[in-house]
Design a protein around this motif. Structure first.
Motif, PDB file in Angstrom:
ATOM      1  N   ILE A   4       0.701  -1.138   0.094  1.00 48.33           N
ATOM      2  CA  ILE A   4       0.054   0.035  -0.166  1.00 48.33           C
ATOM      3  C   ILE A   4       0.685   1.197   0.003  1.00 48.33           C
ATOM      4  O   ILE A   4       0.483   2.146  -0.786  1.00 48.33           O
ATOM      5  CB  ILE A   4      -0.831  -0.006   1.179  1.00 48.33           C
ATOM      6  CG1 ILE A   4      -1.917  -1.374   0.980  1.00 48.33           C
ATOM      7  CG2 ILE A   4      -1.749   1.493   1.512  1.00 48.33           C
ATOM      8  CD1 ILE A   4      -2.770  -1.271   2.326  1.00 48.33           C
ATOM      9  N   GLU A   5       1.845   1.241   0.749  1.00 51.66           N
ATOM     10  CA  GLU A   5       2.957   2.367   0.959  1.00 51.66           C
ATOM     11  C   GLU A   5       3.591   2.729  -0.580  1.00 51.66           C
ATOM     12  O   GLU A   5       3.699   3.763  -0.838  1.00 51.66           O
ATOM     13  CB  GLU A   5       4.000   2.194   1.749  1.00 51.66           C
ATOM     14  CG  GLU A   5       3.243   1.991   3.305  1.00 51.66           C
ATOM     15  CD  GLU A   5       2.547   0.843   3.755  1.00 51.66           C
ATOM     16  OE1 GLU A   5       2.792  -0.093   3.158  1.00 51.66           O
ATOM     17  OE2 GLU A   5       1.953   0.812   4.661  1.00 51.66           O
ATOM     18  N   CYS A  37      -8.614   5.216  -7.701  1.00 49.33           N
ATOM     19  CA  CYS A  37      -7.639   4.166  -8.067  1.00 49.33           C
ATOM     20  C   CYS A  37      -7.624   3.058  -7.053  1.00 49.33           C
ATOM     21  O   CYS A  37      -7.285   2.949  -6.089  1.00 49.33           O
ATOM     22  CB  CYS A  37      -6.296   4.866  -7.929  1.00 49.33           C
ATOM     23  SG  CYS A  37      -5.193   3.705  -8.799  1.00 49.33           S
ATOM     24  N   ARG A  38      -8.292   1.780  -7.613  1.00 51.24           N
ATOM     25  CA  ARG A  38      -8.681   0.849  -6.994  1.00 51.24           C
ATOM     26  C   ARG A  38      -7.444  -0.274  -7.249  1.00 51.24           C
ATOM     27  O   ARG A  38      -6.998  -0.480  -8.410  1.00 51.24           O
ATOM     28  CB  ARG A  38      -9.817   0.000  -7.545  1.00 51.24           C
ATOM     29  CG  ARG A  38     -10.169  -1.358  -6.880  1.00 51.24           C
ATOM     30  CD  ARG A  38     -11.627  -1.471  -6.761  1.00 51.24           C
ATOM     31  NE  ARG A  38     -11.874  -2.992  -6.230  1.00 51.24           N
ATOM     32  CZ  ARG A  38     -11.647  -3.704  -5.010  1.00 51.24           C
ATOM     33  NH1 ARG A  38     -10.974  -2.866  -4.407  1.00 51.24           N
ATOM     34  NH2 ARG A  38     -11.918  -4.795  -4.920  1.00 51.24           N
ATOM     35  N   ILE A  39      -6.862  -0.591  -6.347  1.00 52.73           N
ATOM     36  CA  ILE A  39      -5.580  -1.554  -6.304  1.00 52.73           C
ATOM     37  C   ILE A  39      -6.257  -3.039  -5.943  1.00 52.73           C
ATOM     38  O   ILE A  39      -6.685  -3.451  -4.828  1.00 52.73           O
ATOM     39  CB  ILE A  39      -4.347  -1.349  -5.253  1.00 52.73           C
ATOM     40  CG1 ILE A  39      -4.047   0.174  -5.524  1.00 52.73           C
ATOM     41  CG2 ILE A  39      -3.350  -2.335  -5.791  1.00 52.73           C
ATOM     42  CD1 ILE A  39      -3.625   0.564  -6.984  1.00 52.73           C
ATOM     43  N   THR A  40      -6.383  -3.757  -7.367  1.00 49.91           N
ATOM     44  CA  THR A  40      -7.192  -4.998  -7.094  1.00 49.91           C
ATOM     45  C   THR A  40      -6.487  -6.199  -6.123  1.00 49.91           C
ATOM     46  O   THR A  40      -7.388  -6.736  -5.296  1.00 49.91           O
ATOM     47  CB  THR A  40      -7.555  -5.574  -8.665  1.00 49.91           C
ATOM     48  OG1 THR A  40      -6.242  -5.757  -9.083  1.00 49.91           O
ATOM     49  CG2 THR A  40      -8.415  -4.591  -9.236  1.00 49.91           C
ATOM     50  N   ASP A  43      -6.931  -5.336  -2.464  1.00 49.18           N
ATOM     51  CA  ASP A  43      -8.347  -4.866  -2.165  1.00 49.18           C
ATOM     52  C   ASP A  43      -8.335  -3.389  -1.522  1.00 49.18           C
ATOM     53  O   ASP A  43      -9.123  -3.342  -0.391  1.00 49.18           O
ATOM     54  CB  ASP A  43      -8.883  -6.054  -1.374  1.00 49.18           C
ATOM     55  CG  ASP A  43     -10.484  -6.028  -1.291  1.00 49.18           C
ATOM     56  OD1 ASP A  43     -11.061  -5.495  -2.108  1.00 49.18           O
ATOM     57  OD2 ASP A  43     -11.065  -6.177  -0.443  1.00 49.18           O
ATOM     58  N   VAL A  44      -7.752  -2.448  -1.952  1.00 49.76           N
ATOM     59  CA  VAL A  44      -7.942  -1.001  -1.466  1.00 49.76           C
ATOM     60  C   VAL A  44      -8.132  -0.266  -2.563  1.00 49.76           C
ATOM     61  O   VAL A  44      -7.706  -0.608  -3.596  1.00 49.76           O
ATOM     62  CB  VAL A  44      -6.367  -0.810  -0.711  1.00 49.76           C
ATOM     63  CG1 VAL A  44      -5.263  -0.782  -1.718  1.00 49.76           C
ATOM     64  CG2 VAL A  44      -6.598   0.302   0.140  1.00 49.76           C
ATOM     65  N   THR A  45      -8.523   0.994  -2.250  1.00 46.89           N
ATOM     66  CA  THR A  45      -8.942   2.144  -2.986  1.00 46.89           C
ATOM     67  C   THR A  45      -8.469   3.321  -2.606  1.00 46.89           C
ATOM     68  O   THR A  45      -8.607   3.903  -1.513  1.00 46.89           O
ATOM     69  CB  THR A  45     -10.386   2.285  -3.233  1.00 46.89           C
ATOM     70  OG1 THR A  45     -11.026   1.136  -3.987  1.00 46.89           O
ATOM     71  CG2 THR A  45     -10.806   3.242  -4.208  1.00 46.89           C
ATOM     72  N   THR A  60      -7.719   6.283   2.029  1.00 50.53           N
ATOM     73  CA  THR A  60      -7.327   5.141   1.554  1.00 50.53           C
ATOM     74  C   THR A  60      -8.534   4.221   2.076  1.00 50.53           C
ATOM     75  O   THR A  60      -8.701   3.946   3.409  1.00 50.53           O
ATOM     76  CB  THR A  60      -6.127   4.575   1.854  1.00 50.53           C
ATOM     77  OG1 THR A  60      -5.062   5.628   1.431  1.00 50.53           O
ATOM     78  CG2 THR A  60      -5.696   3.352   1.643  1.00 50.53           C
ATOM     79  N   LEU A  61      -9.005   3.298   1.340  1.00 53.33           N
ATOM     80  CA  LEU A  61     -10.371   2.720   1.754  1.00 53.33           C
ATOM     81  C   LEU A  61     -10.420   0.962   1.508  1.00 53.33           C
ATOM     82  O   LEU A  61      -9.577   0.901   0.455  1.00 53.33           O
ATOM     83  CB  LEU A  61     -11.579   2.961   0.886  1.00 53.33           C
ATOM     84  CG  LEU A  61     -11.925   4.527   0.723  1.00 53.33           C
ATOM     85  CD1 LEU A  61     -12.905   4.944  -0.071  1.00 53.33           C
ATOM     86  CD2 LEU A  61     -12.442   5.106   2.265  1.00 53.33           C
TER      87      LEU A  61
END
Length: 116
Positions: A4-5, A37-40, A43-45, A60-61
């Motif tokens: 994520i970072e 921007c969804r990072i598939t 599983d984070v947006t 960051t969701l």
């Protein structure tokens, strides 16, 4: 797999690149739109705003975006890092389905200048 970072850092670098752009690219970057921007694979947006020639990440969701942004991207973390690092060409990644971009037709015309 990118963390994520690392994804947040890639979005910051993209924002810096947009801020330093000139000509048609600068005009395209000056849109004022909500962005997700969804990072598939994580599983984070990342949700935020494209404004003032840059992208401001506001949240960051976990999971998919809560609201439909005007400009929506989806990809793996590794693809985001590779795109921003210049190792992956956007048109090829989009054409092969590795990257999804959804936006209104008018925004797509503006964004194509950023994505060459």
């Amino acid at each position: 797999m990118a963390t994520i970072e690392e994804c947040r850092a890639a979005l910051e670098k993209l924002s810096e690149n947009m801020r330093g752009a000139e000509g048609d690219v600068r005009a395209a970057a000056s849109l004022d739109r909500s962005v997700s921007c969804r990072i598939t694979d994580l599983d984070v947006t990342f949700a935020g705003r494209m404004t003032g020639g840059r992208i401001l990440v506001q949240d960051t969701l976990a999971g998919p975006p809560r609201e439909k942004a005007q400009i929506r991207l989806a990809m793996t973390g590794d693809d985001l890092v590779a795109l921003v690092g210049g190792e992956l060409h956007f048109a090829k990644a989009w054409g092969s389905g590795r990257v999804r971009l959804e936006a209104g037709l008018r925004d797509l015309f503006h964004l194509r200048k950023l994505l060459r």
